[in-house]
Design a protein around this motif. Structure first.
Motif, mmCIF file in Angstrom:
data_model
loop_
_atom_site.group_PDB
_atom_site.id
_atom_site.type_symbol
_atom_site.label_atom_id
_atom_site.label_comp_id
_atom_site.label_asym_id
_atom_site.label_seq_id
_atom_site.Cartn_x
_atom_site.Cartn_y
_atom_site.Cartn_z
ATOM 1 N N TYR A 10 0.743 -1.200 0.074
ATOM 2 C CA TYR A 10 -0.032 0.028 0.137
ATOM 3 C C TYR A 10 0.973 1.148 -0.033
ATOM 4 O O TYR A 10 0.341 2.194 -0.773
ATOM 5 C CB TYR A 10 -0.986 -0.110 0.977
ATOM 6 C CG TYR A 10 -1.982 -1.001 0.802
ATOM 7 C CD1 TYR A 10 -3.291 -0.521 0.091
ATOM 8 C CD2 TYR A 10 -2.127 -2.182 1.479
ATOM 9 C CE1 TYR A 10 -4.267 -1.353 -0.024
ATOM 10 C CE2 TYR A 10 -3.252 -3.109 1.129
ATOM 11 C CZ TYR A 10 -4.532 -2.875 0.425
ATOM 12 O OH TYR A 10 -5.361 -3.395 0.291
ATOM 13 N N GLY B 11 -9.054 -4.331 1.842
ATOM 14 C CA GLY B 11 -8.040 -3.228 1.234
ATOM 15 C C GLY B 11 -8.632 -1.683 1.565
ATOM 16 O O GLY B 11 -8.991 -1.317 2.692
ATOM 17 N N PHE C 253 -6.951 -11.556 10.217
ATOM 18 C CA PHE C 253 -8.205 -12.422 10.033
ATOM 19 C C PHE C 253 -8.503 -13.763 10.938
ATOM 20 O O PHE C 253 -9.499 -13.995 11.596
ATOM 21 C CB PHE C 253 -8.425 -12.765 8.730
ATOM 22 C CG PHE C 253 -9.537 -13.564 8.253
ATOM 23 C CD1 PHE C 253 -10.809 -12.943 8.258
ATOM 24 C CD2 PHE C 253 -9.460 -14.662 7.682
ATOM 25 C CE1 PHE C 253 -12.083 -13.651 8.181
ATOM 26 C CE2 PHE C 253 -10.363 -15.632 7.484
ATOM 27 C CZ PHE C 253 -11.756 -15.211 7.524
ATOM 28 N N LEU D 144 -4.298 -15.438 -0.182
ATOM 29 C CA LEU D 144 -3.647 -16.486 0.986
ATOM 30 C C LEU D 144 -3.107 -17.477 0.210
ATOM 31 O O LEU D 144 -3.381 -18.123 -0.879
ATOM 32 C CB LEU D 144 -4.731 -16.748 1.750
ATOM 33 C CG LEU D 144 -5.817 -15.878 2.672
ATOM 34 C CD1 LEU D 144 -6.817 -16.669 3.178
ATOM 35 C CD2 LEU D 144 -4.825 -15.265 3.585
#
Ligand SMILES: C[S@@+](CC[C@H](N)C(=O)[O-])C[C@H]1O[C@@H](n2cnc3c(N)ncnc32)[C@H](O)[C@@H]1O
Length: 194
Positions: free
Chosen positions: A13, A49, A95, A114
């Motif tokens: 990011y 995101g 998560f 993943l």
């Protein structure tokens, strides 16, 4: 695997190396939620995101929409793009360590990020987070990728077999609501606890 760290995603990011980000809410997902779920529904979007779908749903009146992100930079970007979205609805962390109970969990390009070896862990975690009459639904790549992932591809039969171990599953392939660049390469999967 290096992708199994929040630093990896944070750097992506920070470098603005986020080719998965379509830049707007996927209208197929929004239509699906609006058709079937009341505005009061508690919704979780993991690995969201910049959270375009969550922000859109919130703007439409779904005030109990939550996103989960491992990357603090993704959160900052989401709040910069959508300053009206409540920061407390952005759940930062892994998560797989998340707690809570959600009647609806929405997937888009998190599962494919993943390592494939974690796919059954993902299914089990979704089951743990879903309410007893909960629904998990989302869009999955119905294709393989030439390069090493992420994204990691797969196919509708594989996903059906995987999710059927814990859920009642229906898969639509191809998904007619894909965004144009992904048309014909995605399927829609809906899984119900009961
Ligand atoms: C390929 S991106 C997709 C983002 C978003 N779903 C989209 O479509 O733009 C995968 C996202 O999952 C997040 N992520 C990766 N591993 C995670 C984990 N274990 N827990 C929470 N988020 C994670 C990353 O930070 C990244 O934003």
């Amino acid at each position: 695997m290096e992708t199994e760290s929040n630093n990896y995603w944070d750097e992506r990011y920070l470098e603005e190396n986020i080719p998965w980000d379509i830049g707007y809410a996927n209208s197929g997902i929004i239509k699906y939620v609006q058709r079937q779920f009341p505005l009061t529904t508690r919704i979780l979007i993991p690995g969201a995101g910049v959270g375009h779908e969550a922000a859109k749903l919130y703007a439409l009146g779904y005030e109990n929409v939550f996103v989960n992100e491992w990357s603090q930079s993704a959160k900052e970007r989401m709040l910069a793009v959508y300053p009206g979205f409540p920061a407390e609805n952005i759940l930062i962390g892994d998560f797989f360590a998340l707690r809570g109970c959600y009647p609806l969990i929405i997937e888009q390009t998190f599962f494919c990020a993943l390592p494939p070896a974690r796919r059954m862990d993902y299914v089990k975690k979704v089951k743990e987070l879903l309410a007893h009459d909960g629904v998990f639904a989302g869009v999955f790549f119905d294709r393989t990728f030439a390069d090493e992932g992420p994204p990691f591809g797969g196919d509708a039969a594989e996903y059906r077999a995987l999710f059927s171990r814990e859920f009642k599953v229906s898969v639509t392939s191809p998904w007619k609501d894909s965004i144009a660049p992904r048309a014909g390469t995605e399927c829609w999967l809906e899984a119900r606890v009961s």
